[in-house]
Design an enzyme around this catalytic site. Structure first.
Site, PDB file in Angstrom:
ATOM      1  N   HIS A 158       4.085  -4.553   8.951  1.00 18.83           N
ATOM      2  CA  HIS A 158       4.004  -4.446  10.408  1.00 18.83           C
ATOM      3  C   HIS A 158       2.669  -4.940  10.965  1.00 18.83           C
ATOM      4  O   HIS A 158       2.424  -4.816  12.166  1.00 18.83           O
ATOM      5  CB  HIS A 158       4.227  -2.976  10.817  1.00 18.83           C
ATOM      6  N   PRO A 164       0.794  -1.233   0.000  1.00 22.07           N
ATOM      7  CA  PRO A 164       0.000   0.000   0.000  1.00 22.07           C
ATOM      8  C   PRO A 164       0.824   1.280   0.000  1.00 22.07           C
ATOM      9  O   PRO A 164       1.844   1.381   0.680  1.00 22.07           O
ATOM     10  CB  PRO A 164      -0.821  -0.108   1.292  1.00 22.07           C
ATOM     11  N   ASN A 165       0.311   2.213  -0.789  1.00 24.59           N
ATOM     12  CA  ASN A 165       0.830   3.589  -0.901  1.00 24.59           C
ATOM     13  C   ASN A 165       2.148   3.704  -1.661  1.00 24.59           C
ATOM     14  O   ASN A 165       2.617   4.813  -1.905  1.00 24.59           O
ATOM     15  CB  ASN A 165       0.958   4.245   0.488  1.00 24.59           C
ATOM     16  N   HIS A 215      12.857  -2.956   1.864  1.00 17.85           N
ATOM     17  CA  HIS A 215      12.302  -1.663   2.244  1.00 17.85           C
ATOM     18  C   HIS A 215      13.208  -0.570   1.713  1.00 17.85           C
ATOM     19  O   HIS A 215      14.439  -0.713   1.725  1.00 17.85           O
ATOM     20  CB  HIS A 215      12.177  -1.536   3.768  1.00 17.85           C
ATOM     21  N   LEU A 216      12.585   0.495   1.284  1.00 18.86           N
ATOM     22  CA  LEU A 216      13.352   1.657   0.835  1.00 18.86           C
ATOM     23  C   LEU A 216      14.083   2.295   2.015  1.00 18.86           C
ATOM     24  O   LEU A 216      15.272   2.620   1.948  1.00 18.86           O
ATOM     25  CB  LEU A 216      12.402   2.686   0.214  1.00 18.86           C
ATOM     26  N   SER A 217      13.338   2.492   3.107  1.00 16.22           N
ATOM     27  CA  SER A 217      13.893   3.161   4.284  1.00 16.22           C
ATOM     28  C   SER A 217      14.470   2.121   5.247  1.00 16.22           C
ATOM     29  O   SER A 217      14.169   0.929   5.152  1.00 16.22           O
ATOM     30  CB  SER A 217      12.786   3.958   4.983  1.00 16.22           C
ATOM     31  N   ARG A 231       5.772  12.455  -2.376  1.00 13.59           N
ATOM     32  CA  ARG A 231       5.833  13.007  -1.011  1.00 13.59           C
ATOM     33  C   ARG A 231       6.968  12.331  -0.262  1.00 13.59           C
ATOM     34  O   ARG A 231       7.448  11.268  -0.652  1.00 13.59           O
ATOM     35  CB  ARG A 231       4.522  12.709  -0.267  1.00 13.59           C
ATOM     36  N   ALA A 267       3.167  -0.831   4.668  1.00 10.74           N
ATOM     37  CA  ALA A 267       2.713  -0.867   6.068  1.00 10.74           C
ATOM     38  C   ALA A 267       2.188  -2.242   6.479  1.00 10.74           C
ATOM     39  O   ALA A 267       2.165  -2.570   7.674  1.00 10.74           O
ATOM     40  CB  ALA A 267       1.640   0.198   6.290  1.00 10.74           C
ATOM     41  N   TYR A 286      11.807   8.408   1.428  1.00  6.08           N
ATOM     42  CA  TYR A 286      11.681   7.360   0.408  1.00  6.08           C
ATOM     43  C   TYR A 286      12.422   7.656  -0.895  1.00  6.08           C
ATOM     44  O   TYR A 286      12.410   6.839  -1.812  1.00  6.08           O
ATOM     45  CB  TYR A 286      10.197   7.112   0.111  1.00  6.08           C
ATOM     46  N   ARG A 337       7.580   0.445  13.431  1.00  7.89           N
ATOM     47  CA  ARG A 337       8.122  -0.081  12.153  1.00  7.89           C
ATOM     48  C   ARG A 337       9.259  -1.076  12.375  1.00  7.89           C
ATOM     49  O   ARG A 337       9.800  -1.643  11.423  1.00  7.89           O
ATOM     50  CB  ARG A 337       8.623   1.065  11.269  1.00  7.89           C
ATOM     51  N   GLU A 365      12.609  -9.841   1.485  1.00  6.03           N
ATOM     52  CA  GLU A 365      11.835  -8.666   1.931  1.00  6.03           C
ATOM     53  C   GLU A 365      12.694  -7.421   1.695  1.00  6.03           C
ATOM     54  O   GLU A 365      13.876  -7.414   2.032  1.00  6.03           O
ATOM     55  CB  GLU A 365      11.529  -8.826   3.427  1.00  6.03           C
ATOM     56  N   ASN A 391       8.031  -5.787  -1.029  1.00  9.44           N
ATOM     57  CA  ASN A 391       7.958  -4.621  -0.147  1.00  9.44           C
ATOM     58  C   ASN A 391       6.495  -4.511   0.248  1.00  9.44           C
ATOM     59  O   ASN A 391       5.668  -4.000  -0.520  1.00  9.44           O
ATOM     60  CB  ASN A 391       8.432  -3.340  -0.837  1.00  9.44           C
ATOM     61  N   ASP A 447       1.466 -15.852   6.474  1.00 12.15           N
ATOM     62  CA  ASP A 447       0.994 -17.220   6.201  1.00 12.15           C
ATOM     63  C   ASP A 447       1.136 -17.571   4.723  1.00 12.15           C
ATOM     64  O   ASP A 447       1.515 -18.692   4.375  1.00 12.15           O
ATOM     65  CB  ASP A 447      -0.469 -17.377   6.644  1.00 12.15           C
ATOM     66  N   ARG A 470      13.513   4.185  12.406  1.00  5.95           N
ATOM     67  CA  ARG A 470      12.262   4.956  12.358  1.00  5.95           C
ATOM     68  C   ARG A 470      11.409   4.682  13.613  1.00  5.95           C
ATOM     69  O   ARG A 470      11.919   4.232  14.622  1.00  5.95           O
ATOM     70  CB  ARG A 470      11.534   4.632  11.050  1.00  5.95           C
TER      71      ARG A 470
HETATM   72  O1  CA2 Z   1      10.610   1.779   3.589  1.00  8.92           O
HETATM   73  C1  CA2 Z   1       9.756   1.096   3.018  1.00  8.92           C
HETATM   74  O2  CA2 Z   1       9.925   0.628   1.898  1.00  8.92           O
HETATM   75  C2  CA2 Z   1       8.403   0.849   3.698  1.00  8.92           C
HETATM   76  O3  CA2 Z   1       7.983  -0.466   3.374  1.00  8.92           O
HETATM   77  C3  CA2 Z   1       7.460   1.884   3.111  1.00  8.92           C
HETATM   78  C4  CA2 Z   1       6.077   1.881   3.766  1.00  8.92           C
HETATM   79  C5  CA2 Z   1       6.196   1.934   5.282  1.00  8.92           C
HETATM   80  O4  CA2 Z   1       4.916   1.795   5.863  1.00  8.92           O
HETATM   81  C6  CA2 Z   1       7.113   0.866   5.825  1.00  8.92           C
HETATM   82  O5  CA2 Z   1       7.216   1.047   7.233  1.00  8.92           O
HETATM   83  C7  CA2 Z   1       8.490   0.965   5.205  1.00  8.92           C
HETATM   84  C8  CA2 Z   1       5.258   3.089   3.292  1.00  8.92           C
HETATM   85  C9  CA2 Z   1       5.109   3.201   1.826  1.00  8.92           C
HETATM   86  C10 CA2 Z   1       4.402   4.499   1.505  1.00  8.92           C
HETATM   87  O6  CA2 Z   1       5.188   5.205   0.597  1.00  8.92           O
HETATM   88  C11 CA2 Z   1       4.911   6.501   0.349  1.00  8.92           C
HETATM   89  C12 CA2 Z   1       5.737   7.143  -0.524  1.00  8.92           C
HETATM   90  C13 CA2 Z   1       5.524   8.473  -0.822  1.00  8.92           C
HETATM   91  C14 CA2 Z   1       4.488   9.156  -0.230  1.00  8.92           C
HETATM   92  C15 CA2 Z   1       3.661   8.518   0.659  1.00  8.92           C
HETATM   93  C16 CA2 Z   1       3.870   7.185   0.942  1.00  8.92           C
END
Ligand code: CA2
Length: 150
Positions: free
Chosen positions: A81, A11-12, A101-103, A19, A78, A24, A112, A99, A75, A88, A108
């Site tokens: 978590h 998601p997202n 993650h960008l960040s 943003r 959210a 990210y 997370r 797995e 990836n 499963d 954080r």
């Molecule tokens: O760091 C990552 O790749 C995450 O999986 C990104 C998720 C976050 O919930 C994880 O804790 C770590 C969030 C992805 C949402 O990405 C956005 C990018 C730009 C603007 C808004 C959201």
């Protein structure tokens, strides 16, 4: 025909580049897809790159990977978590998975720091921005190259 590596995004992640560039990065999800395709092609693999905001769709794709993918990069956004359903599905999926993650989720917010899905994957790569995906492809390609043919 050789099976692709599935790259599944939660998601997202479709909002990437629009943003929070300080967290990210500035690249869009299409830029990440292009990076993955280039890296995989250089290593002799193809990519099936997808994004969904829906947990059930991600679960269905992980189930599909059982027969359709050589490997899996996830990836989960959210859902990382929160999602026992994705855990499963991954536990039931015999293809090797990574797995990403960008960040760096460990620098954080505390919520997370825990990933439900880590238990089911070969390894976790986080904190390198879009390069995390390329590192995951390299790790998976190396593992697939040494895996016994089934
Ligand atoms: O760091 C990552 O790749 C995450 O999986 C990104 C998720 C976050 O919930 C994880 O804790 C770590 C969030 C992805 C949402 O990405 C956005 C990018 C730009 C603007 C808004 C959201």
């Amino acid at each position: 025909m050789a099976k692709p590596i599935y790259v599944l995004n939660g998601p997202n992640l479709n909002l990437l580049g629009s943003r929070e560039p300080e967290v990210y990065g500035k690249e869009t999800l299409d830029d990440v897809r292009a990076r993955c395709e280039r890296r995989a092609a250089a290593l002799g693999f193809s990519i099936d790159f997808r994004q969904s905001n829906h947990e059930g769709e991600l679960v269905a794709w992980i189930q599909e990977a059982r027969g359709g993918a050589a490997g899996l990069i996830v990836n989960a956004g959210a859902f990382t978590h929160t999602s026992i359903a994705m855990l499963d599905a991954l536990l039931a999926c015999s293809v090797p998975s990574v797995e990403v993650h960008l960040s760096n989720i460990f620098t954080r917010e505390p919520f997370r720091h825990h990933s439900y899905i880590s238990k089911a994957v070969k390894g976790v790569i986080c904190g390198f921005g879009a390069q995390s995906y390329e590192l995951a492809i390299e790790a998976l390609a190396a593992r697939l190259a040494t895996a016994k043919p089934s």
